[in-house]
Design a protein around this motif. Structure first.
Motif, short mmCIF file in Angstrom:
data_model
loop_
_atom_site.label_atom_id
_atom_site.label_comp_id
_atom_site.label_asym_id
_atom_site.label_seq_id
_atom_site.Cartn_x
_atom_site.Cartn_y
_atom_site.Cartn_z
N UNK A 72 -38.39 7.15 -8.80
CA UNK A 72 -39.39 6.10 -9.02
C UNK A 72 -40.09 6.38 -10.34
N UNK A 73 -40.30 5.35 -11.12
CA UNK A 73 -40.97 5.49 -12.41
C UNK A 73 -42.47 5.65 -12.24
N UNK A 74 -43.04 6.60 -12.98
CA UNK A 74 -44.51 6.79 -12.95
C UNK A 74 -45.22 5.51 -13.41
N UNK A 75 -44.59 4.78 -14.34
CA UNK A 75 -45.17 3.52 -14.80
C UNK A 75 -45.25 2.48 -13.70
N UNK A 76 -44.23 2.44 -12.83
CA UNK A 76 -44.24 1.49 -11.72
C UNK A 76 -45.28 1.87 -10.68
N UNK A 77 -45.50 3.19 -10.50
CA UNK A 77 -46.57 3.63 -9.60
C UNK A 77 -47.92 3.19 -10.16
N UNK A 78 -48.09 3.41 -11.47
CA UNK A 78 -49.36 3.07 -12.13
C UNK A 78 -49.67 1.58 -12.04
N UNK A 79 -48.62 0.75 -12.16
CA UNK A 79 -48.80 -0.71 -12.17
C UNK A 79 -48.80 -1.31 -10.76
N UNK A 80 -48.62 -0.46 -9.74
CA UNK A 80 -48.49 -0.96 -8.36
C UNK A 80 -47.41 -2.03 -8.27
N UNK A 81 -46.26 -1.76 -8.91
CA UNK A 81 -45.17 -2.73 -8.93
C UNK A 81 -44.71 -3.04 -7.51
N UNK A 82 -44.43 -4.32 -7.25
CA UNK A 82 -44.11 -4.78 -5.90
C UNK A 82 -42.67 -5.27 -5.83
N UNK A 83 -41.98 -4.93 -4.75
CA UNK A 83 -40.66 -5.49 -4.47
C UNK A 83 -40.85 -6.93 -4.00
N UNK A 84 -40.29 -7.88 -4.76
CA UNK A 84 -40.51 -9.28 -4.44
C UNK A 84 -39.97 -9.69 -3.08
N UNK A 85 -38.85 -9.09 -2.66
CA UNK A 85 -38.25 -9.50 -1.40
C UNK A 85 -39.00 -8.96 -0.18
N UNK A 86 -39.68 -7.82 -0.34
CA UNK A 86 -40.36 -7.21 0.80
C UNK A 86 -41.88 -7.30 0.71
N UNK A 87 -42.40 -7.51 -0.51
CA UNK A 87 -43.85 -7.61 -0.68
C UNK A 87 -44.57 -6.30 -0.55
N UNK A 88 -43.86 -5.18 -0.79
CA UNK A 88 -44.51 -3.86 -0.74
C UNK A 88 -44.34 -3.17 -2.08
N UNK A 89 -45.25 -2.24 -2.39
CA UNK A 89 -45.19 -1.54 -3.67
C UNK A 89 -44.02 -0.56 -3.70
N UNK A 109 -32.62 14.62 -0.10
CA UNK A 109 -33.00 15.92 -0.63
C UNK A 109 -34.37 15.95 -1.27
N UNK A 110 -34.70 14.90 -2.04
CA UNK A 110 -35.94 14.96 -2.82
C UNK A 110 -36.28 13.61 -3.41
N UNK A 111 -37.45 13.57 -4.05
CA UNK A 111 -37.92 12.40 -4.80
C UNK A 111 -38.19 12.86 -6.23
N UNK A 112 -37.80 12.03 -7.20
CA UNK A 112 -38.05 12.33 -8.62
C UNK A 112 -38.97 11.26 -9.19
N UNK A 113 -40.06 11.68 -9.81
CA UNK A 113 -40.94 10.77 -10.53
C UNK A 113 -40.53 10.82 -11.99
N UNK A 114 -40.00 9.71 -12.51
CA UNK A 114 -39.48 9.65 -13.87
C UNK A 114 -40.52 9.08 -14.84
N UNK A 115 -40.25 9.22 -16.13
CA UNK A 115 -41.11 8.68 -17.20
C UNK A 115 -42.57 9.13 -17.00
N UNK A 116 -42.71 10.38 -16.60
CA UNK A 116 -44.03 10.93 -16.30
C UNK A 116 -44.73 11.39 -17.58
N UNK A 117 -45.99 11.01 -17.71
CA UNK A 117 -46.79 11.46 -18.87
C UNK A 117 -48.23 11.72 -18.45
#
Length: 497
Positions: A72-89, A109-117
């Motif tokens: 998951x992109x850190x930018x998408x976490x920051x923007x509270x990006x929503x899945x249009x089909x499910x209506x969840x972040x 196995x794990x979760x990776x937070x990408x584009x982290x700054x």
């Protein structure tokens, strides 16, 4: 529904092909998994016979070899990006995906937070995951990505990323949505594995566009319609054509990035294992189309549905005019108009006859039934009852729900719940029908027809309410509607809607 796709053949061919690719790289493969894993309804609509959970079933066949990493992109976490089909972040979807995979018997196995700054929201999400006992890794923004290959493939580029500890030969990299950093995660791992003396490989699993059918095949055009918001364009793969003299289809982003990928592979391996973007893919879907004409017709209908969906989002201000132009261009390329969807003219004709909103639905045998607006029922609710009566062989003059049963519901809506619209929605009609079924055989018979609506086509002359949209989705009815409000409010008139 006519079948155009052999799902059993697909599962067998696809799992075998992925195993072959694992062996090609000496027993360690990072597989970028695009699209939806267990709810791929687009594929099931354009390839009738494709099961929405086919990818999940495929992974279950490889469960003893596969490990899933969710990015998951850190930018998408920051923007509270929503899945249009499910209506969840997206961050909520990471947890949902993990639970679904584990429930299916797959190892996450794990979760990776990408584009982290250093985003605070990403730090909070990381801490939340770790409290749940989930391993989390960070991948950082690399200056000049993706063009500055010497920096990217160095200790100051991929080398700064956390190394993801994995234990299985097949590592599936998936994400809540596009732009999450799946490919970069795979390539970063290749760099780290190479430094550890492991010659891991990379491959890409993306169902669309289908590489071994024509560029302008309706199935591929329907993919362009589905990704109009991303501005994806299907293209002939020039690298594959040059290397093998064969015409194959890929999409612009993979073709544009391939020279960079080639340089990246050469810096990691010393050589490039792939001669084209098509070579990187492992998709076998094109080999499993068993009735091309069925898939063509299904895809043309999907393009029209995408047009109506885009027009709805344009009216509501959630998409650009360019996206509308893109869909219209694709319809022109396919040689179709909205009138090639039979329920459209049926609904509009019924609305013109009655002077009020109307709806039409095509039954599995091709017969079209309609519904009109009345004092008791909205057009969609009336249509639903008419369709169930038709399927059950019940005379349309017969009441499966008595008016006396509807009136108390209307009183509840208006007098106690503050609704301005006394007419029943589809969910309320189904509840009333269920109550009536306890004492009325016809109501019970009508209720039993609901599964037969799966895959039916529907159109309404005005925009649907969110309630009706959700009911039709749950019944797997493929609904479209005119981009027109039933009644204009002052707000809508001021906005020129």
């Amino acid at each position: 529904m006519k079948i155009g796709f052999d799902n059993d053949k697909y599962l067998h061919m696809q799992s075998s092909h992925i195993r072959e690719r694992i062996d090609k790289f000496g027993g360690k493969l990072y597989l970028e998994f695009g699209g939806k894993l267990f709810d791929d309804y687009h594929a099931s609509r354009v390839l009738p016979g494709f099961q929405p959970d086919s990818k999940l079933r495929l992974l279950k066949q490889l469960a003893d070899q596969a490990e899933i990493v969710i990015v998951i992109s850190a930018g998408d976490i920051e923007k509270n990006k929503v899945r249009g089909d499910l209506g969840i972040t997206y961050d909520s979807d990471v947890l949902r995906l993990r639970e679904e995979f584990i429930h299916a018997g797959l190892y996450v196995g794990s979760v990776v937070i990408t584009q982290y700054s250093g985003q605070n929201s990403a730090d909070l999400f990381k801490a939340r995951l770790e409290r749940l006992g989930i391993r989390v890794y960070l991948h950082y923004i690399i200056p000049g990505y993706p063009g500055n290959v010497p920096l990217i493939v160095s200790d100051e580029g991929y080398g700064k990323n956390d190394y993801i500890e994995t234990t299985r030969p097949l590592v599936v990299i998936t994400a809540p949505g596009p732009g999450s950093g799946k490919m970069a995660t795979c390539l970063s791992q290749l760099y780290h594995e190479h430094k550890r003396g492991v010659q891991a490989g990379y491959a890409k699993f993306e169902t669309f566009p289908i590489w071994n059918i024509p560029l302008k095949h309706p199935v591929n055009l329907a993919y362009e319609a589905a990704t109009a918001d991303l501005n994806d364009v299907n293209m002939i793969d020039p690298f594959h054509l040059e290397a093998y003299g064969e015409t194959t289809v890929n999409y612009n982003r993979d073709i544009e990035i391939f020279p960079v990928l080639r340089a990246t592979f050469e810096r990691i391996y010393g050589e490039n294992p792939y001669k084209s973007p098509t070579d990187m893919g492992v998709n076998m879907a094109g080999n499993c189309i068993c009735d091309d004409e069925v898939c063509r017709q299904a895809s043309l209908q999907e393009i029209i549905r995408r047009y109506y969906d885009t027009m709805d989002r344009f009216i509501s201000g959630s998409c650009s005019e360019e996206e509308v132009f893109k869909i219209e261009m694709l319809m022109n390329q396919a040689g179709i108009t909205v009138h090639d969807r039979p329920v459209v003219d049926a609904a509009l004709s019924r609305a013109e006859q009655t002077g009020a909103p109307a709806a039409a639905l095509e039954l599995p045998d091709g017969k079209i039934v309609t519904g009109k607006t009345s004092d008791l029922l909205g057009a969609s609710a009336a249509l639903l009852l008419n369709a169930l009566k038709e399927l059950a062989g019940i005379d349309h003059a017969c009441h499966v729900i008595s008016p006396e049963a509807i009136e108390p519901i209307q009183k509840l809506k208006v007098n106690y719940l503050g609704s301005r619209n006394p007419r029943l929605h589809t969910d309320e009609v189904l509840i009333a029908l269920s109550v009536s079924a306890a004492t009325d055989k016809n109501a019970q018979l009508a209720l039993e027809q609901l599964p037969k609506l799966n895959g039916c086509q529907l159109h309404t002359s005005v925009m649907l309410s969110s309630v009706d949209i959700n009911v039709f989705k749950k019944l797997f009815i493929q609904a479209t509607f005119e981009p027109k409000y039933e009644k204009k409010t002052v707000f809508q008139e001021e906005k020129g809607i």
